[in-house]
Design an enzyme around this catalytic site. Structure first.
Site, mmCIF file in Angstrom:
data_model
loop_
_atom_site.group_PDB
_atom_site.id
_atom_site.type_symbol
_atom_site.label_atom_id
_atom_site.label_comp_id
_atom_site.label_asym_id
_atom_site.label_seq_id
_atom_site.Cartn_x
_atom_site.Cartn_y
_atom_site.Cartn_z
ATOM 1 N N ARG A 50 7.657 -1.337 5.067
ATOM 2 C CA ARG A 50 6.500 -2.271 5.295
ATOM 3 C C ARG A 50 6.863 -3.460 4.422
ATOM 4 O O ARG A 50 6.624 -4.811 4.778
ATOM 5 C CB ARG A 50 5.233 -1.772 5.239
ATOM 6 C CG ARG A 50 4.062 -2.446 5.447
ATOM 7 C CD ARG A 50 2.817 -2.123 4.847
ATOM 8 N NE ARG A 50 2.685 -0.523 4.918
ATOM 9 C CZ ARG A 50 1.987 -0.117 5.957
ATOM 10 N NH1 ARG A 50 1.115 -0.416 6.769
ATOM 11 N NH2 ARG A 50 2.051 1.445 5.768
ATOM 12 N N CYS A 80 -6.547 -0.014 29.530
ATOM 13 C CA CYS A 80 -7.913 0.460 30.036
ATOM 14 C C CYS A 80 -8.467 1.517 28.835
ATOM 15 O O CYS A 80 -8.624 2.518 29.220
ATOM 16 C CB CYS A 80 -7.901 1.160 31.151
ATOM 17 S SG CYS A 80 -7.157 0.171 32.620
HETATM 18 N N1 LLP Z 1 9.884 6.797 2.386
HETATM 19 C C1 LLP Z 1 9.329 7.994 2.958
HETATM 20 C C2 LLP Z 1 9.700 9.444 2.651
HETATM 21 C C3 LLP Z 1 8.234 7.961 3.997
HETATM 22 O O1 LLP Z 1 7.453 8.938 4.577
HETATM 23 C C4 LLP Z 1 7.800 6.324 4.203
HETATM 24 C C5 LLP Z 1 6.852 6.140 5.265
HETATM 25 C C6 LLP Z 1 8.310 5.257 3.587
HETATM 26 C C7 LLP Z 1 9.531 5.622 2.714
HETATM 27 C C8 LLP Z 1 7.968 3.804 3.984
HETATM 28 O O2 LLP Z 1 6.730 3.557 3.745
HETATM 29 P P1 LLP Z 1 6.406 2.072 3.690
HETATM 30 O O3 LLP Z 1 7.179 1.449 2.652
HETATM 31 O O4 LLP Z 1 6.788 1.403 4.786
HETATM 32 O O5 LLP Z 1 4.993 2.185 3.469
HETATM 33 N N2 LLP Z 1 2.634 4.406 10.606
HETATM 34 C C9 LLP Z 1 1.734 4.034 9.215
HETATM 35 C C10 LLP Z 1 2.839 4.255 8.006
HETATM 36 C C11 LLP Z 1 3.356 5.609 7.852
HETATM 37 C C12 LLP Z 1 4.350 5.675 6.802
HETATM 38 C C13 LLP Z 1 5.144 6.982 6.796
HETATM 39 N N3 LLP Z 1 5.965 7.042 6.003
HETATM 40 C C14 LLP Z 1 1.291 2.624 9.235
HETATM 41 O O6 LLP Z 1 1.419 2.108 10.147
HETATM 42 O O7 LLP Z 1 0.597 2.205 8.238
#
Ligand code: LLP
Length: 463
Positions: A323, A391
Site C-alpha cells: 500500500r 444493486c
Molecule cells: N506482507 C504480508 C505477509 C502481507 O500479508 C501483506 C498484506 C503485506 C506484506 C502488504 O501489506 P501493506 O503494506 O500493503 O499494507 N485488503 C486489505 C489489506 C490486506 C493486507 C493483507 N496483507 C485492505 O484493503 O486494506
C-alpha cells in the site's frame, strides 16, 4: 464481530471516526498533495492533469471508470523505499496491493524485490522479467503445484506458513534436486492497525505459526533437520495501514527472542528477519503517514537494539510494503450519472463504477476523499455520499464528502489513493467490466491493464 471488521482484526474499522468530514475544506478546488499522486495539478482551465495529461482527455480516450496511475510517482516511491533501506536491507513490494507486468518492470528497474502470494502472481512476475531470486513466495495454503512452480523457477525464498508446508516444500525441493531458501512466518501476538496496536500472548488467525507454546521453535527444529530446506530467517507481518511504530517494536522484540532461542539451542544465528508490510498512507487530509527514511531508521534501530541486548549479530532486515508504495500513486476517475437530494437526509451522487472497483469502503468502512476534476467551481460545498451503480445499498465509494453544489451529471470526479487493494480486489458484481489501469507519464497515457469487455465475460460463460 462487527459488520465492518477488518479481516486482519476487528480494530481496523473500530478506530475510524464517524462524521469524518465535520467541516468543509477551505477550498474545494484545492488538491491536497498528501492524498493525490505527485504530478497531479490543475491546468489553466481548472482541469486536473496527471503526468501532464488532462483527465478530460483520459476520459474521452479511454472511458470511465478508470484507474489512473502516475508512473513517475510510483517509481519515486519505490526508489525512496529502496534508498531508505540501503544496501543492508531488502524491500519486497507486496504484489497483492496491485500487480501488473508494467509495475513488475518498474520495480525490477528500481532495484526492488517482489512478494507474491499465488502461482498466478508468480507467473505475472516471471513473465515480466523479475529475476526469480528476487521473488518471495507467500501464502497460507500454497498448492503442491504452486510450490513446484516456485521451487522450479528458483524463487529467492518461500515463506513457510504451517507445519504441513515445511514438509511439503522440503519434499518438493528434494525431488527437484534443490535446496530451497525459506523463512518461517511466525505470529508474534501483535495486531496493529492505524494508530493502535494490541500485544497479546496468542493470536487467533490463520497466518503463520504462533510463537506461543513453543510452536515456532518446534517449526524451526523441524526445518533445520530437512535437507531440502535452507532456513534463512524468520518472518512477521503484524497488520495494515499502521502509523504507529510501537507494534513493530514489540514484534521485533519477540522475533529476536526466537532468534536467541535458536542460537542457544542449535548454535545457529539465522541471517535474516522480515518485518512484513502494513505501513499506512493518507486516504484523507487527516492522515499523517511516515516517510520511508523514518520507517527504515526506526526499524533498523529497533532490530539493532534488540539484537545487541540478545548479543546476536544484527540480521539483514527485509520489509514488504504494498500500500505505501502503490496506494497514493493512483486515483479512480468516474463520471457522475445521477444526483439525488433526499430532503433532510443527504445527497447521493452516483458514479459509473462502485463496489466492483473499490470494495474497501463496503468491506472495511474505509474512508476516502473525492474531488471534482473536470473543472473548478465557486459553488457552495455540499455534503454528499458518493455511491456506485450496483444493486446493493452498501455500494458506497465515499461515505461523506464535500463536493460543489453545482455538481452535474457528466462531471468527472476522482477518488485519490486507490492504487492499493482496489483493482486487485475488483469484482465482476452485476457483470461489471473491471476498469482499465492507465499509466501516465510525461504527457502520455497508455493502457497497462485493459478494460474488460463483454466478450471477456461471455467467453468464460461456456453455456
Ligand atoms: N506482507 C504480508 C505477509 C502481507 O500479508 C501483506 C498484506 C503485506 C506484506 C502488504 O501489506 P501493506 O503494506 O500493503 O499494507 N485488503 C486489505 C489489506 C490486506 C493486507 C493483507 N496483507 C485492505 O484493503 O486494506
Amino acid at each position: 464481530m462487527s459488520r465492518s471488521a477488518h479481516p486482519a482484526g476487528p480494530r481496523h474499522a473500530d478506530v475510524l471516526s464517524e462524521g469524518h468530514y465535520a467541516a468543509p475544506p477551505a477550498d474545494l478546488n484545492s488538491l491536497d498533495p498528501k492524498v493525490w499522486a505527485q504530478t497531479v495539478t490543475r491546468d489553466a482551465d481548472g482541469v486536473v492533469t496527471v503526468g501532464g495529461v488532462p483527465v478530460t482527455r483520459l476520459a474521452e480516450e479511454f472511458g470511465t471508470p478508470a484507474y489512473v496511475l502516475d508512473e513517475a510517482d510510483f517509481r519515486a516511491r519505490a526508489r525512496a523505499w529502496r534508498t531508505a533501506f540501503g544496501q543492508d536491507a531488502d524491500v519486497f513490494y507486496a504484489g497483492k496491493a496491485f500487480l501488473s507486468r508494467a509495475v513488475v518492470r518498474w520495480l525490477a528497474e528500481e532495484g526492488l524485490n517482489l512478494d507474491v502470494c499465488s502461482g498466478t502472481e508468480l507467473a505475472t512476475a516471471l513473465s515480466a522479467g523479475m529475476p526469480a531470486d528476487r521473488i518471495a513466495f507467500h501464502g497460507n495454503n500454497k498448492s503442491a503445484a504452486e510450490i513446484e512452480r516456485a521451487v522450479g523457477a528458483g524463487v529467492g525464498r518461500i515463506v513457510l506458513d504451517s507445519f504441513q508446508e515445511i514438509v511439503r516444500v522440503a519434499h518438493i525441493a528434494q525431488s527437484l534436486g534443490k535446496r530451497q531458501r525459506v523463512q518461517i512466518r511466525v505470529t508474534v501476538g501483535v495486531e496493529a492497525h492505524t494508530h493502535e496496536f494490541i500485544a497479546t500472548a496468542h493470536e487467533d488467525q490463520k497466518f503463520g505459526i504462533p510463537l506461543a507454546g513453543g510452536q515456532a521453535a518446534e517449526a524451526v527444529r523441524r526445518a533445520l533437520k530437512l535437507d531440502g530446506l535452507e532456513l534463512i530467517g524468520i518472518h512477521s507481518h503484524i497488520g495494515s495501514q499502521i502509523f504507529d511504530m510501537s507494534g513493530f517494536e514489540v514484534a521485533a522484540h519477540r522475533v529476536v527472542g526466537l532468534l536467541r532461542e535458536i542460537r542457544d539451542e542449535h548454535g545457529v544465528e539465522l541471517p535474516e528477519i522480515d518485518l512484513g508490510g502494513g505501513l499506512g498512507i493518507a486516504y484523507t487530509s487527516d492522515d499523517d503517514p511516515r516517510e520511508p527514511h523514518e520507517i527504515a531508521k526506526a526499524l533498523s534501530e529497533i532490530v539493532t537494539r534488540e539484537c545487541e541486548a540478545a548479543r546476536l549479530r544484527t540480521p539483514r532486515i527485509s520489509v514488504e510494503p504494498g500500500r505505501a508504495i502503490v496506494g497514493p500513486t493512483a486515483f479512480t476517475l468516474y463520471e457522475v450519472g445521477t444526483i439525488k437530494p433526499l430532503e433532510g437526509l443527504r445527497t447521493y451522487v452516483s458514479v459509473d463504477g462502485g463496489m466492483s472497483d473499490n470494495i474497501r469502503t463496503a468491506l472495511y468502512d474505509a474512508e476516502y476523499s473525492v474531488a471534482l476534476v473536470s473543472r473548478t467551481s465557486d459553488a457552495e460545498p455540499l455534503l454528499v455520499r458518493v455511491v456506485g451503480k450496483h444493486c446493493e445499498s452498501g455500494d458506497i465509494v465515499v461515505k461523506d464528502a464535500f463536493l460543489p453544489a453545482d455538481l452535474a451529471p457528466g462531471d468527472l470526479i476522482a477518488v485519490p489513493a486507490t492504487g492499493a487493494y482496489c483493482r486487485s480486489m475488483a469484482s465482476n458484481y452485476n457483470h461489471a467490466l473491471r476498469p482499465p489501469v492507465l499509466a501516465v507519464r510525461d504527457g502520455a497515457a497508455r493502457v497497462v491493464v485493459r478494460r474488460e469487455t463483454e466478450d471477456d465475460l461471455l467467453r468464460l460463460d461456456v453455456g
